[in-house]
Design a protein around this motif. Sequence first.
Motif, PDB file in Angstrom:
ATOM      1  N   ARG A 180       0.836  -1.208   0.000  1.00  0.00           N
ATOM      2  CA  ARG A 180       0.000   0.000   0.000  1.00  0.00           C
ATOM      3  C   ARG A 180       0.863   1.247   0.000  1.00  0.00           C
ATOM      4  NH1 ARG A 180      -2.443   1.794   5.546  1.00  0.00           N
ATOM      5  NH2 ARG A 180      -0.214   2.266   5.709  1.00  0.00           N
ATOM      6  N   ASN A 181       1.926   1.245   0.797  1.00  0.00           N
ATOM      7  CA  ASN A 181       2.789   2.429   0.921  1.00  0.00           C
ATOM      8  C   ASN A 181       3.703   2.606  -0.282  1.00  0.00           C
ATOM      9  OD1 ASN A 181       1.623   2.753   3.419  1.00  0.00           O
ATOM     10  ND2 ASN A 181       3.377   2.006   4.579  1.00  0.00           N
ATOM     11  N   LEU A 182       3.996   1.515  -0.981  1.00  0.00           N
ATOM     12  CA  LEU A 182       4.920   1.567  -2.117  1.00  0.00           C
ATOM     13  C   LEU A 182       4.236   2.065  -3.384  1.00  0.00           C
ATOM     14  CD1 LEU A 182       7.851   0.747  -3.044  1.00  0.00           C
ATOM     15  CD2 LEU A 182       6.831  -1.437  -3.744  1.00  0.00           C
ATOM     16  N   TYR A 183       3.030   1.569  -3.628  1.00  0.00           N
ATOM     17  CA  TYR A 183       2.336   1.887  -4.883  1.00  0.00           C
ATOM     18  C   TYR A 183       1.608   3.221  -4.777  1.00  0.00           C
ATOM     19  CZ  TYR A 183       3.367  -2.764  -6.675  1.00  0.00           C
ATOM     20  OH  TYR A 183       4.011  -3.876  -7.135  1.00  0.00           O
ATOM     21  N   ARG A 184       2.393   4.295  -4.777  1.00  0.00           N
ATOM     22  CA  ARG A 184       1.856   5.644  -4.633  1.00  0.00           C
ATOM     23  C   ARG A 184       2.387   6.548  -5.743  1.00  0.00           C
ATOM     24  NH1 ARG A 184      -1.922   4.795  -0.674  1.00  0.00           N
ATOM     25  NH2 ARG A 184      -1.943   7.024  -0.173  1.00  0.00           N
ATOM     26  N   LYS A 185       1.689   7.649  -5.935  1.00  0.00           N
ATOM     27  CA  LYS A 185       2.161   8.687  -6.865  1.00  0.00           C
ATOM     28  C   LYS A 185       2.015  10.038  -6.176  1.00  0.00           C
ATOM     29  CE  LYS A 185      -2.360   9.020  -9.145  1.00  0.00           C
ATOM     30  NZ  LYS A 185      -3.089   8.883 -10.421  1.00  0.00           N
ATOM     31  N   ASN A 186       2.683  11.032  -6.753  1.00  0.00           N
ATOM     32  CA  ASN A 186       2.661  12.396  -6.203  1.00  0.00           C
ATOM     33  C   ASN A 186       3.088  12.429  -4.739  1.00  0.00           C
ATOM     34  OD1 ASN A 186       1.626  13.163  -8.720  1.00  0.00           O
ATOM     35  ND2 ASN A 186      -0.492  13.000  -8.021  1.00  0.00           N
ATOM     36  N   VAL A 187       4.113  11.654  -4.443  1.00  0.00           N
ATOM     37  CA  VAL A 187       4.652  11.629  -3.075  1.00  0.00           C
ATOM     38  C   VAL A 187       5.443  12.912  -2.850  1.00  0.00           C
ATOM     39  CG1 VAL A 187       6.175  10.412  -1.478  1.00  0.00           C
ATOM     40  CG2 VAL A 187       4.739   9.115  -3.075  1.00  0.00           C
ATOM     41  N   PRO A 188       5.165  13.666  -1.783  1.00  0.00           N
ATOM     42  CA  PRO A 188       5.880  14.925  -1.549  1.00  0.00           C
ATOM     43  C   PRO A 188       7.383  14.695  -1.386  1.00  0.00           C
ATOM     44  CG  PRO A 188       3.988  14.699  -0.062  1.00  0.00           C
ATOM     45  CD  PRO A 188       4.159  13.385  -0.748  1.00  0.00           C
ATOM     46  N   ASP A 264       9.254  10.897 -15.765  1.00  0.00           N
ATOM     47  CA  ASP A 264      10.023  12.083 -15.379  1.00  0.00           C
ATOM     48  C   ASP A 264      10.168  12.239 -13.867  1.00  0.00           C
ATOM     49  OD1 ASP A 264      10.835  13.102 -17.837  1.00  0.00           O
ATOM     50  OD2 ASP A 264       8.954  14.184 -18.158  1.00  0.00           O
ATOM     51  N   ARG A 265       9.245  11.662 -13.099  1.00  0.00           N
ATOM     52  CA  ARG A 265       9.306  11.776 -11.642  1.00  0.00           C
ATOM     53  C   ARG A 265       9.872  10.524 -10.980  1.00  0.00           C
ATOM     54  NH1 ARG A 265       3.570  14.798 -10.129  1.00  0.00           N
ATOM     55  NH2 ARG A 265       3.340  15.927 -12.082  1.00  0.00           N
ATOM     56  N   HIS A 290       7.517   6.000 -10.940  1.00  0.00           N
ATOM     57  CA  HIS A 290       8.158   4.735 -11.296  1.00  0.00           C
ATOM     58  C   HIS A 290       7.204   3.728 -11.932  1.00  0.00           C
ATOM     59  CE1 HIS A 290      11.040   1.479 -11.082  1.00  0.00           C
ATOM     60  NE2 HIS A 290      10.168   0.745 -10.417  1.00  0.00           N
ATOM     61  N   TRP A 291       5.936   3.727 -11.512  1.00  0.00           N
ATOM     62  CA  TRP A 291       4.993   2.673 -11.918  1.00  0.00           C
ATOM     63  C   TRP A 291       4.313   3.088 -13.223  1.00  0.00           C
ATOM     64  CZ3 TRP A 291       6.713  -0.830  -8.823  1.00  0.00           C
ATOM     65  CH2 TRP A 291       7.121  -0.489  -7.528  1.00  0.00           C
ATOM     66  N   ILE A 292       5.110   3.259 -14.259  1.00  0.00           N
ATOM     67  CA  ILE A 292       4.698   3.975 -15.471  1.00  0.00           C
ATOM     68  C   ILE A 292       3.415   3.427 -16.079  1.00  0.00           C
ATOM     69  CG2 ILE A 292       5.397   4.527 -17.838  1.00  0.00           C
ATOM     70  CD1 ILE A 292       8.308   4.611 -16.801  1.00  0.00           C
ATOM     71  N   GLN A 293       3.384   2.131 -16.367  1.00  0.00           N
ATOM     72  CA  GLN A 293       2.238   1.585 -17.104  1.00  0.00           C
ATOM     73  C   GLN A 293       0.975   1.505 -16.256  1.00  0.00           C
ATOM     74  OE1 GLN A 293       4.682  -0.230 -15.873  1.00  0.00           O
ATOM     75  NE2 GLN A 293       4.231  -2.419 -15.739  1.00  0.00           N
TER      76      GLN A 293
END
Length: 314
Positions: A180-188, A264-265, A290-293
Amino acid sequence: MFDPIDFPKPTLVSVNGITLEVFEAGRENVGRPIVLCHGWPEHAFSWRYQIPALVSAGYHVIVPNQRGYGNSSRPTEVTDYDIEHLTGDLVALLDHYGYQNATFVGHDWGAMVVWNLALLHPKCINKVINLSLPYQERGPIPWIAFMEQFFGGDNYFVHFNRQPGVADAVLDENTFQFLRNLYRKNVPQSEPEPGMVMINLARAEQASGMPIMSDSELAVFVKAFESTGFSGSINWYRNLDRNWQLLEAVNPIIEHPTLMIYGDRDVIPKFEKLTEFVPNADVISLDCGHWIQQEKPEQTNHAILEWLRKQTTS
């Protein structure tokens, strides 16, 4: 969001002395194979948004859970996860389906396997598409020693090798929380915490940023790793120095038509010398992590299909 019920049903295939759990779609498109290779800590399900798009475009889509993952075999010997075994599985998988070569798509560790498949078994690949992880140059120092020298013992690549079993146990105890904590986006943006990042993630009670998948999607990953544990997949990391040795006499240049897709992030840096080693590479960057697709499925599908279309018409 994707409904997991719509994912292809698996078959178990005996290849290379093990069993792979394989998800297949588009058999009506036999003769146009494309093989999708997941990363860590992932699952064939990470390609859920690409499979229908590729089938619609006329491809026979083959998506294995690679050794150590899902219901595929999990050998106990660490060396059974070296690059010769991992690429050998894909060569044998092609043979199982009666193909001499295919287009291979890899993300993260799957990209590492695809890069090395192109080096070790060049005739098995007709085109390379890799996401997130660029080609890794083989320098004069083995990879783990190099990382330890530059990043220290808390770097998770180093930690996995120098303290075997420690991280495995923490991730096994906190599987849901870790994923749950790994699969995130827009992490500050924030200063790195002391300690090993993957262990910190597994122990963090609060998640940062935004989830990249629904609860039902995340549950597919959680169920798989609750069943298998993490050691088999982490053993891929424990062969990096062995892989460095195995690649010593291999020509490092990849001549295949190649598409490299960066986020890019992403925390993984772009490789400025990519075309020195992969002279026929085209490069695309998407506004994601990182989790592009999984973060940008429509943009990823468009990039892949447009590039493939150009390759067939040029």
